[in-house]
Design a protein around this motif. Sequence first.
Motif, PDB file in Angstrom:
ATOM      1  N   LYS A 151       0.859  -1.192   0.000  1.00 49.44           N
ATOM      2  CA  LYS A 151       0.000   0.000   0.000  1.00 49.44           C
ATOM      3  C   LYS A 151       0.891   1.236   0.000  1.00 49.44           C
ATOM      4  O   LYS A 151       2.121   1.148  -0.093  1.00 49.44           O
ATOM      5  CB  LYS A 151      -0.919  -0.005   1.226  1.00 49.44           C
ATOM      6  CG  LYS A 151      -1.786  -1.252   1.352  1.00 49.44           C
ATOM      7  CD  LYS A 151      -2.826  -1.336   0.254  1.00 49.44           C
ATOM      8  CE  LYS A 151      -3.669  -2.604   0.353  1.00 49.44           C
ATOM      9  NZ  LYS A 151      -4.515  -2.626   1.544  1.00 49.44           N
TER      10      LYS A 151
ATOM     11  N   THR B 217      -3.317   5.860   2.303  1.00 46.80           N
ATOM     12  CA  THR B 217      -3.806   5.736   3.670  1.00 46.80           C
ATOM     13  C   THR B 217      -4.260   7.086   4.211  1.00 46.80           C
ATOM     14  O   THR B 217      -5.301   7.182   4.873  1.00 46.80           O
ATOM     15  CB  THR B 217      -2.713   5.145   4.578  1.00 46.80           C
ATOM     16  OG1 THR B 217      -2.364   3.842   4.096  1.00 46.80           O
ATOM     17  CG2 THR B 217      -3.189   5.034   6.014  1.00 46.80           C
TER      18      THR B 217
ATOM     19  N   LEU C 126      -4.688  -0.642   5.704  1.00 51.75           N
ATOM     20  CA  LEU C 126      -3.259  -0.647   5.424  1.00 51.75           C
ATOM     21  C   LEU C 126      -2.607  -1.989   5.740  1.00 51.75           C
ATOM     22  O   LEU C 126      -1.784  -2.489   4.973  1.00 51.75           O
ATOM     23  CB  LEU C 126      -2.583   0.458   6.239  1.00 51.75           C
ATOM     24  CG  LEU C 126      -1.073   0.623   6.084  1.00 51.75           C
ATOM     25  CD1 LEU C 126      -0.707   0.947   4.631  1.00 51.75           C
ATOM     26  CD2 LEU C 126      -0.567   1.718   7.020  1.00 51.75           C
TER      27      LEU C 126
END
Length: 231
Positions: A156, A161, A198
């Motif tokens: 990620k 995020t 995440l």
Amino acid sequence: MLLFTKKQLTNLLRYLGIGVKRVPRVIKELRRKGFHVVGLIIPLVLYVGINYTTFFTKEVALWIMSTITLVYFIWEMLRLNIPAVKEFCMRTYGGMMREKEKDRINGSFFYLLGSTLCIYAFNPTVTIASLLFLIIGDFSAALIGLSYGKTKIGNKSLEGTCAMFLSCLLISLVLFRDCNLGEQLAFWGSLAASLVELFNPSWIDDNLTIPCFSGLAIHFMAYRLGTEIVC
């Protein structure tokens, strides 16, 4: 996606500063996530039903969602075990599925299951917030992460995020505006949703974990703060 041709969408994404190599992945994700936006119907119906009708109670919502989830599970079993059904599914909506979902239960079932569990376990406002965290927050994370993500955290990105956290925070600040210490509930719920997205392990679908864990975080913080969540 229906408003733009592929060429127009490509030009728009390039205009927004998205690199040439990233554009095909962003378009593919927009198509997949755009289909998932249909899931907004669940929190929308729950919000309208709970706040503007007398007959649509939490119990009614739970009964309806349990039925839908069971029916969809049966359909998934047919898809995975009957070639003709699988062929039909691949022809009609296979392009919206991840490669790994084609031979196992797909994310839509886990979204339905997560919705059912949230309705059963949580206050309706928390359920609505948790489902919006998944639909809008996860969409934001995917779009920004694929388009502009540079700081990698596993598979990620920090940028994705942060985008998810901010979108979840905005949603929950609106939903918890009438709650005492509602900003605290909004912050911790948004943080929980973002961290789950995440660090979610690959063996469990985040359509289930994001709403369930963020809802748990909000209820836990409400208990710790001694505040009541207003429906």
